[in-house]
Design a protein around this motif. Structure first.
Motif, PDB file in Angstrom:
ATOM      1  N   TYR A 284      41.531  52.143  36.308  1.00 49.40           N
ATOM      2  CA  TYR A 284      41.563  51.171  35.209  1.00 49.40           C
ATOM      3  C   TYR A 284      42.963  50.620  35.041  1.00 49.40           C
ATOM      4  O   TYR A 284      43.945  51.337  35.184  1.00 49.40           O
TER       5      TYR A 284
ATOM      6  N   MET B 205      43.471  44.712  31.191  1.00 45.64           N
ATOM      7  CA  MET B 205      42.823  43.505  31.668  1.00 45.64           C
ATOM      8  C   MET B 205      42.452  42.601  30.493  1.00 45.64           C
ATOM      9  O   MET B 205      42.111  43.067  29.409  1.00 45.64           O
TER      10      MET B 205
ATOM     11  N   GLN C 191      39.866  40.794  29.876  1.00 51.44           N
ATOM     12  CA  GLN C 191      38.474  40.426  29.987  1.00 51.44           C
ATOM     13  C   GLN C 191      37.830  40.374  28.614  1.00 51.44           C
ATOM     14  O   GLN C 191      38.257  41.044  27.677  1.00 51.44           O
TER      15      GLN C 191
ATOM     16  N   ASN D 169      33.144  46.289  32.314  1.00 52.74           N
ATOM     17  CA  ASN D 169      32.536  46.243  33.646  1.00 52.74           C
ATOM     18  C   ASN D 169      31.326  47.162  33.635  1.00 52.74           C
ATOM     19  O   ASN D 169      31.199  48.025  32.763  1.00 52.74           O
TER      20      ASN D 169
ATOM     21  N   ASN E 299      36.204  38.148  41.969  1.00 48.88           N
ATOM     22  CA  ASN E 299      37.075  37.684  40.890  1.00 48.88           C
ATOM     23  C   ASN E 299      37.101  38.650  39.705  1.00 48.88           C
ATOM     24  O   ASN E 299      37.841  38.427  38.748  1.00 48.88           O
ATOM     25  N   THR E 300      36.328  39.735  39.772  1.00 52.50           N
ATOM     26  CA  THR E 300      36.354  40.707  38.678  1.00 52.50           C
ATOM     27  C   THR E 300      37.642  41.517  38.734  1.00 52.50           C
ATOM     28  O   THR E 300      38.279  41.623  39.785  1.00 52.50           O
ATOM     29  N   GLU E 301      38.024  42.094  37.598  1.00 50.04           N
ATOM     30  CA  GLU E 301      39.239  42.897  37.556  1.00 50.04           C
ATOM     31  C   GLU E 301      39.128  44.121  38.461  1.00 50.04           C
ATOM     32  O   GLU E 301      40.102  44.533  39.090  1.00 50.04           O
ATOM     33  N   THR E 302      37.928  44.719  38.528  1.00 52.57           N
ATOM     34  CA  THR E 302      37.729  45.879  39.406  1.00 52.57           C
ATOM     35  C   THR E 302      37.984  45.506  40.854  1.00 52.57           C
ATOM     36  O   THR E 302      38.598  46.265  41.607  1.00 52.57           O
TER      37      THR E 302
ATOM     38  N   LYS F 200      39.917  43.096  41.899  1.00 56.10           N
ATOM     39  CA  LYS F 200      41.349  42.852  42.074  1.00 56.10           C
ATOM     40  C   LYS F 200      42.107  44.172  42.232  1.00 56.10           C
ATOM     41  O   LYS F 200      43.054  44.273  43.027  1.00 56.10           O
TER      42      LYS F 200
END
Length: 378
Positions: A14, A17, A19, A69, A220-223, A225
């Protein structure tokens, strides 16, 4: 409860982020349960672990909340109303995924038998597990065969044969995982499956190719990235790269620098006195060391023992006959050399050529000797 949840609430790394949280709603029906029964839901919301509870009325209960997520989750039914803290490993448990939106859980009598409807990620998970079940069954049979081997049967030949069977099974599993990822480019489960393509010794360039097969939205999700950043880090110890240099003290407190062995083939062997698989592999490492030590080959053992385990470390070196350079900062999993090589499990090793390049990783049993035969000759 730790026994129930420890392996479930281990999620992807983690980081902070920006989001927007997504809302979920789980409508549940477990038979005709009522008081004193109670339901508990454990999941991750960003960096936080959430433990929610609900009263059950005529079998019905709902859970709602927000997530950043999709998340691993655990549903536990406390049938007798003993309380969350008193539940143990015999509790009625369902492992599943939470994603945004509404979906349903239903069972005639227990959480463990619940069926999930209206959830794509759980449908994907069911399909993925179905694909992997044959490998799981074979692995269980191999484990039973190995555990049943008596002392007389547990010969080096037997262990070598078992290793080959496990390698074949790992290759079969890898093929299944890759096929699932390529066939489900928009599934969040495909992104998480990338972490298990090659176990503890992944090829970052192969993973990069698989990552690039995912849909633009998923990438494009933070996970995603975070995963991409980890790939770039892993490339620092990929095959063909220069081995990161490090210095640690030997058993006498004398600093030893990896690059001081330049000109030789060097096996960096990460192990610990408390590591059963490491100790089991040590006789094989001793054998190849004695066979090739006069052929421009040596070993540097890096121990992940603790400061309080220094005596055990020294005793293991003596008892196992590890007559090569041994170093450690005695910082357990915070060992700086292990961190430099991104070692997440042991035993682990890296074979370095005379120029300081990594030419092989995690060689076990016959694989270690075969690789040394290849580079050093018979």
């Amino acid at each position: 409860m730790k026994k129930i949840f420890l392996f479930m609430i281990t999620l992807l790394p983690y980081m902070a982020m920006a989001q927007t949280p997504e809302t979920f709603l789980i409508r549940s029906k477990i038979g005709n349960l009522g008081a004193p029964a109670r339901a508990y839901l454990i999941y991750k919301a960003g960096a936080n672990q959430v433990i929610d509870s609900a009263i059950i009325t005529a079998g019905n209960f709902d859970f709602s909340g927000q997530i950043l997520n999709p998340s691993n989750a655990v549903l536990v039914i406390d049938h007798k109303g003993v309380g969350f803290e008193k539940l143990d490993s015999t509790a009625d448990v369902l492992n599943f995924y939470i994603d945004k939106g509404e979906f349903a859980l239903s069972s005639p009598d227990s959480a463990s038998k619940a069926k999930i409807t209206g959830s794509k990620i759980n449908d994907d998970d069911k399909n993925f597990k179905t694909l992997l079940n044959p490998v799981k069954d074979k692995a269980q049979k191999l484990a039973a065969q190995r555990n049943a081997a008596t002392g007389a049967q547990n010969t080096p030949e037997f262990r070598s044969a078992m290793q080959e069977k496990y390698k074949a099974l790992q290759a079969e599993q890898k093929t299944i995982i890759k096929k699932f990822i390529l066939g489900n480019p928009d599934s969040y489960l495909s992104l998480m499956a990338l972490y298990s393509v090659d176990g503890p010794s992944p090829d970052p360039f192969e993973l990069d190719t698989l990552f690039n097969s995912l849909s633009p939205g998923l990438k494009n999700t933070e996970t995603a990235k975070i995963f991409k950043n980890s790939l770039e880090t892993l490339k620092h110890t990929a095959l063909g790269t220069m081995a990161p240099d490090f210095t640690q003290n030997d058993v006498n407190g004398v600093p030893v620098k990896l690059s001081s062995f330049r000109g030789k083939y060097v096996l960096i062997d990460f192990w610990a006195s408390w590591c059963g698989p490491c100790r089991e592999e040590n006789p094989n490492v001793v054998k190849v060391y004695n066979k090739y030590k006069e052929k421009n080959f040596t070993i540097i053992g890096v121990s992940l023992d603790k400061q309080s385990g220094r005596a055990d470390w020294l005793a293991a070196i003596k008892n196992d006959g590890l007559n090569w350079t041994q170093v450690s900062d005695l910082k357990f999993w915070s060992n700086q050399a292990a961190a430099l090589y991104y070692v997440s499990s042991i035993p682990a090793n890296f074979l370095i050529d005379p120029n300081g390049k990594i030419i092989a990783k995690n060689l076990r049993g016959d694989d270690l000797e075969n690789k040394l035969k290849e580079v050093l000759g018979k």
